[in-house]
Design a protein around this motif. Structure first.
Motif, PDB file in Angstrom:
ATOM      1  N   GLY A   3      -5.800  10.265   7.270  1.00 16.04           N
ATOM      2  CA  GLY A   3      -6.242  10.882   8.515  1.00 16.04           C
ATOM      3  C   GLY A   3      -6.528   9.877   9.601  1.00 16.04           C
ATOM      4  N   SER A   4      -7.800   9.778   9.997  1.00 17.01           N
ATOM      5  CA  SER A   4      -8.172   8.894  11.104  1.00 17.01           C
ATOM      6  C   SER A   4      -8.066   7.424  10.743  1.00 17.01           C
ATOM      7  N   LEU A   5      -7.849   7.097   9.464  1.00 15.49           N
ATOM      8  CA  LEU A   5      -7.710   5.700   9.055  1.00 15.49           C
ATOM      9  C   LEU A   5      -6.249   5.253   9.000  1.00 15.49           C
ATOM     10  N   ARG A   6      -5.353   6.149   9.404  1.00 15.64           N
ATOM     11  CA  ARG A   6      -3.928   5.866   9.263  1.00 15.64           C
ATOM     12  C   ARG A   6      -3.517   4.615  10.033  1.00 15.64           C
ATOM     13  N   PHE A   7      -4.129   4.371  11.191  1.00 13.66           N
ATOM     14  CA  PHE A   7      -3.748   3.233  12.029  1.00 13.66           C
ATOM     15  C   PHE A   7      -3.875   1.915  11.279  1.00 13.66           C
ATOM     16  N   PHE A   8      -4.860   1.835  10.392  1.00  9.59           N
ATOM     17  CA  PHE A   8      -5.102   0.573   9.699  1.00  9.59           C
ATOM     18  C   PHE A   8      -3.971   0.236   8.742  1.00  9.59           C
ATOM     19  N   PHE A   9      -3.373   1.246   8.137  1.00  5.62           N
ATOM     20  CA  PHE A   9      -2.334   1.019   7.134  1.00  5.62           C
ATOM     21  C   PHE A   9      -0.953   0.830   7.751  1.00  5.62           C
ATOM     22  N   ASP A  10      -0.866   0.942   9.066  1.00  6.00           N
ATOM     23  CA  ASP A  10       0.404   0.677   9.749  1.00  6.00           C
ATOM     24  C   ASP A  10       0.612  -0.808  10.016  1.00  6.00           C
TER      25      ASP A  10
ATOM     26  N   PRO B 257       0.837  -1.208   0.000  1.00  4.86           N
ATOM     27  CA  PRO B 257       0.000   0.000   0.000  1.00  4.86           C
ATOM     28  C   PRO B 257       0.865   1.247   0.000  1.00  4.86           C
ATOM     29  N   SER B 258       0.419   2.231  -0.744  1.00  3.57           N
ATOM     30  CA  SER B 258       1.208   3.461  -0.893  1.00  3.57           C
ATOM     31  C   SER B 258       1.417   4.147   0.455  1.00  3.57           C
ATOM     32  N   GLU B 259       2.609   4.680   0.624  1.00  3.61           N
ATOM     33  CA  GLU B 259       2.887   5.426   1.847  1.00  3.61           C
ATOM     34  C   GLU B 259       2.041   6.688   1.938  1.00  3.61           C
ATOM     35  N   GLN B 260       1.447   7.095   0.826  1.00  4.63           N
ATOM     36  CA  GLN B 260       0.587   8.273   0.841  1.00  4.63           C
ATOM     37  C   GLN B 260      -0.661   8.034   1.683  1.00  4.63           C
ATOM     38  N   TYR B 261      -1.042   6.721   1.828  1.00  2.00           N
ATOM     39  CA  TYR B 261      -2.207   6.419   2.655  1.00  2.00           C
ATOM     40  C   TYR B 261      -2.001   6.905   4.085  1.00  2.00           C
ATOM     41  N   ASN B 262      -0.795   6.692   4.573  1.00  2.00           N
ATOM     42  CA  ASN B 262      -0.514   7.099   5.956  1.00  2.00           C
ATOM     43  C   ASN B 262      -0.608   8.615   6.115  1.00  2.00           C
ATOM     44  N   LYS B 263      -0.347   9.338   5.033  1.00  2.00           N
ATOM     45  CA  LYS B 263      -0.345  10.795   5.119  1.00  2.00           C
ATOM     46  C   LYS B 263      -1.725  11.385   4.866  1.00  2.00           C
ATOM     47  N   ARG B 264      -2.518  10.711   4.011  1.00  2.22           N
ATOM     48  CA  ARG B 264      -3.772  11.311   3.560  1.00  2.22           C
ATOM     49  C   ARG B 264      -5.029  10.697   4.176  1.00  2.22           C
TER      50      ARG B 264
ATOM     51  N   VAL C 282       1.216  -3.815   8.646  1.00  2.00           N
ATOM     52  CA  VAL C 282       1.621  -4.525   7.442  1.00  2.00           C
ATOM     53  C   VAL C 282       2.545  -5.680   7.792  1.00  2.00           C
ATOM     54  N   ASP C 283       2.452  -6.723   6.978  1.00  2.00           N
ATOM     55  CA  ASP C 283       3.274  -7.928   7.131  1.00  2.00           C
ATOM     56  C   ASP C 283       4.445  -7.831   6.163  1.00  2.00           C
ATOM     57  N   THR C 284       5.659  -7.826   6.693  1.00  2.00           N
ATOM     58  CA  THR C 284       6.864  -7.712   5.860  1.00  2.00           C
ATOM     59  C   THR C 284       7.654  -9.014   5.816  1.00  2.00           C
ATOM     60  N   LEU C 285       7.122 -10.102   6.392  1.00  2.00           N
ATOM     61  CA  LEU C 285       7.898 -11.327   6.526  1.00  2.00           C
ATOM     62  C   LEU C 285       7.461 -12.439   5.579  1.00  2.00           C
ATOM     63  N   THR C 286       6.160 -12.630   5.400  1.00  2.00           N
ATOM     64  CA  THR C 286       5.698 -13.824   4.693  1.00  2.00           C
ATOM     65  C   THR C 286       5.845 -13.741   3.174  1.00  2.00           C
ATOM     66  N   SER C 287       6.016 -12.558   2.634  1.00  2.00           N
ATOM     67  CA  SER C 287       6.241 -12.398   1.195  1.00  2.00           C
ATOM     68  C   SER C 287       7.458 -11.516   1.010  1.00  2.00           C
ATOM     69  N   PRO C 288       8.648 -12.106   0.906  1.00  2.00           N
ATOM     70  CA  PRO C 288       9.892 -11.320   0.844  1.00  2.00           C
ATOM     71  C   PRO C 288       9.829 -10.221  -0.211  1.00  2.00           C
ATOM     72  N   GLY C 289      10.177  -9.012   0.215  1.00  2.00           N
ATOM     73  CA  GLY C 289      10.192  -7.871  -0.681  1.00  2.00           C
ATOM     74  C   GLY C 289       8.878  -7.149  -0.794  1.00  2.00           C
ATOM     75  N   ASN C 290       7.826  -7.670  -0.160  1.00  2.00           N
ATOM     76  CA  ASN C 290       6.502  -7.057  -0.222  1.00  2.00           C
ATOM     77  C   ASN C 290       5.992  -6.710   1.167  1.00  2.00           C
ATOM     78  N   LYS C 291       5.107  -5.734   1.200  1.00  2.00           N
ATOM     79  CA  LYS C 291       4.360  -5.404   2.409  1.00  2.00           C
ATOM     80  C   LYS C 291       2.905  -5.772   2.168  1.00  2.00           C
ATOM     81  N   LEU C 292       2.368  -6.609   3.035  1.00  2.00           N
ATOM     82  CA  LEU C 292       1.002  -7.097   2.867  1.00  2.00           C
ATOM     83  C   LEU C 292       0.112  -6.495   3.941  1.00  2.00           C
ATOM     84  N   LEU C 293      -0.978  -5.887   3.498  1.00  2.00           N
ATOM     85  CA  LEU C 293      -1.958  -5.303   4.409  1.00  2.00           C
ATOM     86  C   LEU C 293      -3.230  -6.141   4.327  1.00  2.00           C
ATOM     87  N   THR C 294      -3.523  -6.914   5.359  1.00  2.00           N
ATOM     88  CA  THR C 294      -4.676  -7.797   5.365  1.00  2.00           C
ATOM     89  C   THR C 294      -5.947  -7.005   5.671  1.00  2.00           C
TER      90      THR C 294
END
Length: 844
Positions: free
Chosen positions: A171-178, A162-169, A180-192
């Motif tokens: 607002g109150s939904l920023r917590f959800f985009f934090d 997910p774009s880092e712009q989500y965390n900036k834009r 992320v899984d960085t382990l199970t798919s090497p090189g990817n960030k997965l947001l369930t």
């Protein structure tokens, strides 16, 4: 310091003493294994000391050497692919062994395969695959006399990177985009975004064959059910990520059928190579690589691990979809299967993992994942055969309430990121910004605007136009779960600016089993009242063909009846997907506009009304049906299982001004045929017969689009309104989607990933003399159009109506273009012979 040195010296002497003692006890055995006929060495032969884990394998010349702690005399187990297993005794007098193996009836030549060489259809890898295919039946776990085990499923769906712009834009939904899984798919960030876990008890038996999966606990992320049908999310993902059975002829995934690498005809479509031999705690296995002969077909590539114990069973598999395959919005598919042997050396599945990356060719956007663990196998369980009653997969009514069981018994614990998904979704549902997004999405997707206990829509029915009402304005809506889950009400008010008349519809539904009226199995009572204008042949309903898009089609109705309708309906569904619907229906129909009901016995007599009362019974069987639903509307998820309908209607003359006594029987069946590499085909067949003298608006009119059961719809797009009528009929519709089987093999064109479509529709009907206005004096005459042409026709003897089509699908991954042609009855007035149709289709 001296004490430390003395301690080290003592430990060194102790360890050396043990090592000397150990070396004295060990036995060194060497030898050569040869073919008993040719005398040549047999490479990669497995040598194992009976009763121990000590063993080795031969080199390329058949030579071996091993060291064992076992005391002499001892026995060696010698085995090799294509040879009979041998037991060789070893005593103190033998220094070097010479072992000659006897060929098995299934000989596999010891030939080294290199992928740099030209591929040969007959090589050792293919010989092994033929043995795997030959032994499939005996290796299937379902052939065990009785079996039970526990199953844990984890289904996940979310965003990739997910774009880092989500965390900036956000607002109150920023917590959800934090989270992320960085382990199970090497090189990817997965947001369930969605996650479901479930625990099940699974039972099977072989004689007679039966299977049962009882889901006893479910834990999943639930979004606000005013806007999101959580059942549909789960159903859709479960449909895309079905259980993988490597021994089946095909592997069904993301609505596609991939040919299994061990299917009966797999060697025709795949190439195989011996890659390696692997020794594990479960035994010795041969690793085979395989790849498609044509990478644009719906085939897989990857690795198989095959047992060397003579069973030729699959111990593991890693499967991948090819990037060149004719797939949309799918960047990668990875399937991992792992089996373990039981005491009788039968391989049973312990873990399967399916991972799919969706997106464009350049970027991954969304991921889906299903992980399954099977454990606590019991190969001689005791259970009653009553457990197999009902549907093969049964979700216990207490499953959602018993979600704590998942937490207590899941075989693999969730990661911290996964643990936070449930809490984050709960927080989202309480977020005002997120709720606003859901409202907008629901309006666009469903056409309804939610307003607490009611929702208004559908949007496409707000405005339409016809030749009687002119501009038609309709305000409609239905209740939601916030009103009640046991009472559901839908209705509308409509007004025509040209006729100045108000129309209405109201239909309340009441649950009779204390559960939601929409839940399966349903049991409810329904009342309906409707006053509106109908085209001949149409039945009452919330959606009666007056949407904006249907009002602008070329073959829209032009003849109308002013109708009052009442219905009293009872429906009950059973756990085996059999349902029975019983109804009493009253209709009062009056011709309006330029439609006339003129007696066939006296042209001077204008029949003012056609009044009917009828009893209706519909028996429906949809084995193993899965569906999406919203309120009372259900759409079957089309799989290989057929859907059957049987309907009987009885007209009641003399009751409530009913003018006609009649009997009618209708039956239909629809089924999808999966044709392996030739795609799939859908077929619907229906037929019926009506007994009794009836005016033609009460008979069968094939042009009327019915939506009572979406699996049996047949829309004759080249047929005019009211064009044909029959009281005895057969309908047939067939459509074959080849999924690019031909176009995938044409250079350059195959890069476009186009897909072929062809099909046809047929209607054949007969009109008895009793209902033929040219013969009978007890019915009404066929009406005419503005030019004086008869609008309704009787079929020529033994000549059915046909229309066919050919088309190209997947143009720019979005469009389908079809050429539709009317094949006969082209001499009738005001008919179109052909038409092009462009439609939007989003498919994998």
């Amino acid at each position: 310091m001296r004490r430390i040195c003395l301690l080290k010296l003592s430990l060194l002497i102790f360890i050396l003493g043990i090592a000397v003692q150990h070396s004295v006890a060990q036995q060194k055995i060497s030898g050569t294994v040869v073919d008993g006929v040719t005398g040549k060495g047999v490479p990669q032969t497995s040598i194992r000391v009976q009763g121990t884990s000590d063993g080795t394998s031969c080199d390329a010349f058949g030579r071996f050497s091993l060291t064992t702690d076992a005391q002499l005399p001892l026995e060696l187990v010698v085995s090799a692919i294509g040879y009979k297993e041998m037991l060789v005794g070893v005593d103190t007098s033998q220094k070097h062994l010479h072992i000659a193996l006897e060929n098995d009836k299934n000989v596999i030549d010891a030939v080294e395969i290199s992928r740099r060489q030209k591929y040969r259809n007959r090589n050792p890898a293919v010989d092994i695959i033929h043995q795997v295919i030959k032994n499939k039946r005996s290796n299937r776990l379902e052939n065990q006399p009785r079996l039970s085990f526990q199953q844990y499923d984890k289904l996940q769906f979310g965003l990739v990177n997910p774009s880092e712009q989500y965390n900036k834009r956000m607002g109150s939904l920023r917590f959800f985009f934090d989270n992320v899984d960085t382990l199970t798919s090497p090189g990817n960030k997965l947001l369930t975004i969605f996650m479901q876990e479930q625990l099940s008890d699974v039972y099977s038996k072989n004689d007679p064959k039966a299977f049962k999966k009882r889901v006893k606990s479910i834990k999943q992320t639930d979004f606000d059910d005013r806007y999101v049908n959580n059942h549909n999310i789960q159903s859709y993902l479960s449909y895309l990520f079905q259980d993988i059975e490597i021994y089946d002829e095909n592997i069904f995934l993301i609505n596609k059928l991939f040919l299994s690498p061990i299917a009966n005809n797999a060697p025709v479509f795949y190439k195989y190579y011996i890659a390696d031999t692997i020794d594990t705690e479960d035994g010795r296995f041969i690793e085979l690589n395989f790849e498609p002969r044509n990478k644009t077909d719906l085939l897989l590539s990857g690795k198989l691990r095959i047992t060397t114990d003579g069973r030729f069973a699959v111990q593991g598999a890693t499967l991948h979809a090819n990037k060149e395959a004719n797939l949309n919005w799918v960047n990668d598919i990875t399937i991992d299967l792992y089996f373990r042997p039981n005491s009788e050396r039968y391989m049973f599945l312990v873990r399967s993992h399916v991972d799919i990356m969706f997106g464009t060719n350049r970027n991954d956007a969304v991921y889906g994942r299903k992980t399954t663990y099977n454990y606590d196998y019991d190969f001689s369980p005791s259970f009653s055969d009553d457990i197999f009653k009902g549907a093969p997969t049964e979700v216990l009514t207490t499953a959602k309430d018993n979600e704590k069981l998942v937490h207590q018994q899941r075989p693999v614990q969730l990661s911290p990121v996964e643990n936070r998904v449930y809490a984050n979704v709960d927080s989202l549902n309480n977020n005002r910004t997120f709720r606003t997004m859901l409202v907008a999405g629901y309006l666009l997707a469903q056409g309804f605007y939610p307003a607490g206990p009611v929702e208004f829509g559908p949007l496409e029915y707000l405005y339409s136009r016809n030749n009687i009402e002119g501009n038609r304005i309709r305000l409609s809506g239905r209740t939601t779960l916030r009103f009640s889950e046991k009472v559901f009400i839908e209705g509308y008010l409509a007004y025509g600016t040209q006729d100045g008349a108000v129309k209405y519809f109201m239909r309340p539904t009441f649950s009779l089993n204390g559960k939601s009226v929409a839940a399966f199995p349903a049991h409810y009572l329904q009342l309906a009242v409707q006053h509106d204008i109908f085209d001949p042949g149409r039945m009452l309903g919330f959606k009666k063909g007056d949407s904006f898009f249907q009002s602008i089609r070329s073959n829209r109705p032009t003849k109308w009846m002013d109708t009052y309708a009442y219905q009293f309906k009872h429906l009950i569904e059973f756990g085996n997907h059999v349902s029975l619907q019983s109804s009493f229906i009253h209709h009062r129909r009056r011709a309006i506009g330029d439609l006339e009901f003129i007696s066939s016995g006296d042209v001077q007599q204008d029949i003012s009304n056609i009044n009917t009362n009828e009893l209706e019974f519909i028996l429906r069987w949809a084995p193993k049906e899965k569906f999406y639903y919203r309120n009372l509307t259900r759409n079957t998820i089309i799989e290989k299982y057929p859907v059957f309908n049987l309907q009987y209607n009885r007209g009641l003359k003399g009751f409530w001004s009913g003018d006609y006594a009649f009997d009618a029987v209708r039956a239909s069946v629809s089924k999808r045929f999966f044709l392996n590499q030739f795609g799939f085909a859908d077929m619907t067949l229906s037929g019926g017969k009506i007994w009794g003298a009836l005016p033609y608006p009460l008979l069968e009119m094939p042009n009327v689009f019915r939506d009572e059961d979406t699996r049996h719809e047949i829309d004759f797009s080249m047929m005019r309104s009211m064009e044909f009528v029959a009281d005895e009929y057969i309908r047939l519709a067939f459509e074959h989607q080849l999924e690019g089987f031909i176009l995938n093999k044409i250079p350059l064109i195959k890069k476009l990933k186009l897909r072929e479509i062809w099909g046809g529709k047929m209607f054949y009907g007969r009109l008895s003399d009793l209902n033929n206005p040219y013969i009978s004096k007890d019915v009404i005459l066929f009406d005419t159009d503005a030019d004086g042409n008869i609008m309704t026709h009787v079929f020529d003897n033994k000549v059915p109506y046909w229309e066919g089509k050919v088309g190209i699908d997947n143009i720019f991954r979005l469009l389908r273009v079809e050429y539709i042609r009317r094949l006969n009855y082209t001499g009738l007035p005001n008919v179109d012979k052909d038409r092009y149709r462009v439609s939007l289709h989003l498919n994998f």
